[in-house]
Motif scaffolding. Sequence first.
Motif, PDB file in Angstrom:
ATOM      1  N   GLY A 173      13.281 -10.666   0.580  1.00 28.62           N
ATOM      2  CA  GLY A 173      13.023 -10.459   2.002  1.00 28.62           C
ATOM      3  C   GLY A 173      11.863 -11.263   2.506  1.00 28.62           C
ATOM      4  N   SER A 199      11.344  -0.335  -2.763  1.00 26.74           N
ATOM      5  CA  SER A 199      11.028   0.492  -1.598  1.00 26.74           C
ATOM      6  C   SER A 199      11.498  -0.141  -0.299  1.00 26.74           C
ATOM      7  N   GLY A 200      11.824  -1.408  -0.297  1.00 22.35           N
ATOM      8  CA  GLY A 200      12.288  -2.121   0.898  1.00 22.35           C
ATOM      9  C   GLY A 200      12.893  -3.433   0.473  1.00 22.35           C
ATOM     10  N   HIS A 201      12.732  -4.445   1.330  1.00 20.30           N
ATOM     11  CA  HIS A 201      13.208  -5.770   0.952  1.00 20.30           C
ATOM     12  C   HIS A 201      12.383  -6.279  -0.212  1.00 20.30           C
ATOM     13  N   SER A 245       6.079  -5.312  -8.383  1.00 21.32           N
ATOM     14  CA  SER A 245       5.747  -4.457  -7.245  1.00 21.32           C
ATOM     15  C   SER A 245       4.278  -4.613  -6.915  1.00 21.32           C
TER      16      SER A 245
END
Length: 732
Positions: free
Chosen positions: A373, A591-593, A552
């Motif tokens: 992302g 947790s997201g892109h 992460s």
Amino acid sequence: MEKDVSAFLGRLAHELRPRSDQWAGLLMERTRGELPELWQHEGLAQRALSETADHITAFLDALEQGRDVIEAQAPPAALELARGFAEGGVPLSTLLRTYRLAHVGLLQLLQEEATRLTDDQRLATAATLGLIETGFAYVDHSSEQVVAAYQKVRDRRVQRRLVITNEASRRIGTTLDTVRTAEELAEVGATGFADLATVDLLDSLLQDGDQHPPADAPVLRRVAQRSVLDGCPDSPVDTGERHAYTPESAPAEVLATGRPLLLQVAAQDTPPWLAPPDPPRPGFHSVLLLPLYARGTTLGLAQFVRHRTPTPFDGDDLVLAQEIAARAAVNIDNARRYTHERTTALTLQRSLLPQRPVEQSAVKAAARYLPSGSRAGVGGDWYDVIPLSGGRVALVVGDVVGRGLHAAATMGRLRTAVRAFADIDLMPDELLTHLDDVVIRLQREEGLEGGEISATCLYAVYDPATRLCSLASAGHVPPAVAAPAAVAETAGPPSIDAETAGAAPTSAQAAALPALPIGPPLGLGGLPFETAQWNLPEGSLLALYTDGLVQSRTRDMDASLALLSDTLRQGSDSSMSPDEACDRLLAVMLSGHPSDDVALLVARTRALDPGHVATLDLPSDPAAVSGARRFAADTLSSWSLDELSFATELIVSELVTNAIRYGKPPVHLRLVLDSALTCEVFDANSTAPHMRRARTFDEGGRGLLLVAQLSERWGTRHGREGKTIWAEQALP
């Protein structure tokens, strides 16, 4: 004489006071021809008339009362007019020129009146000199105050424009999203600069990422607009709506010529492309039209409109708007190019990845690919499932270093190379060695120095007949393994042997990251790779992934790997499919892109029924061939495959004969019944046979040709101790 002059000037001022408004009109008429630009600002011209009358009154008061003009204060109207000049962008030179013209005109009028009031030439001359001296003193003193008021407002305007410019630099181009960049331009334009800001982009540019030469009436799309009124009721076009300007309109002219326009619009003459269709219409009075032009490409049009702000746009505003629009156009073009390249790279990458599940029975597999992302672009992550001989399957995950089209293309070349090496049944470490050579050759062919082409790869081979999993890693993160819950209760850690295949089977841990020896990344050359092997219980989950899954900003690598293992263990229940395991892993780990591309391959292992594998050890004696044929016939009879018996006996006879005649003991025959019937003959000689053209009177050389004709496919795979010749037949 001095007293006479003062008295005369006082009388002159007293008689002329009632005519100050008339004289102000005369002076303004005289300056109209000299300063036509002043009459472009209707409000300023009216205020200038009042200001001139106040100046005449103040000057006549000083003459009549005999005061020193240096002590006089400039009329408030004069200071207000100076501020209006500054707000309207009228140059200071124009303001000072009005003072000079009005001063000269007033002195001429006073001189004419003085000559009319007296016949004394000496008195008239002295009065004229006194008027000139007093007039210059008054103009010098009042102009200082007026210039100070003008400069104060001008400095404030410059400061405000600097703030707008800084805001544009900070707020426009924060992303590589075309629409968002256009929205940022509109937001900046509607904050303290315009009452309405709109951004139109060519529709062709948004549809395919390419730009076509503007037509007479190019179709645009309103991608962004902001207004000081909620909901943009002052805009005739809705956000997202496609529209076109008529060829004779001002926006069409700007698009065609690429030159900006500053328009002053009368309320009763608002053009249809500017006014909303429903009354009441806002009082549009000033418009800036800016082409969005970058790198020789017309992208669209930006409009800045004022209707609530009384001050119209001026030349300085046009320059400021051009700077903002040019900056935004470059950012929009960057976003357009990035989006186009990213879309192309993503399309190329997805086309190079497996499009549908591969038919094989060794594992049930599912895979996911998620592009990053971030603005870094699409990476070179890939996965693959490759059926091998004997019912085995190869599971592959890799990651090409870099981003964009080059990384995607390199990924496709490496995936093709892996498939080619897998077809010749290389051991995992040997396959990675050959793949390393491919990467080095690519570096040389492209003339790259310093190893700019690099990749990591994990190659695993699973055999459902022995439940043996063989893996090798080239700089890649190890896989995660989860045994079924029933097995995990009594399981120990995975049994890993980097040297010996076929170690005593032990169960895998409930969820573990095996201590896989990790070799160097591909492209370094000259360094060895190792193959690790262990046995997996039937129904185990095997997860291969790229580092984007475990990287992460909120967790360190150890915590991410632990979370991955725990999540996989929760999915080790046989009721959870690999598809569901993929979805659960992605939901928990991301947790997201993702900040990096993610390739995930999850496989649930299957074990071949022991009754579907038949093995025979053969002595190195030609007489053993007949026994091998009988063994094959009996085995196929027990499997109810008698119709394949004739072809299978011929295949077994030729393969066993070759192994005994040209190979080395020990010799093993293995028949495997899975999705196909496979005949395998192993011997300790690593030399592989090959088909050749037999001449008419040759007594041999037709065995492998016969095998190739009777089977769907055949081949040779090499191991540590020798080779295996295999032939595969389709089941009836």
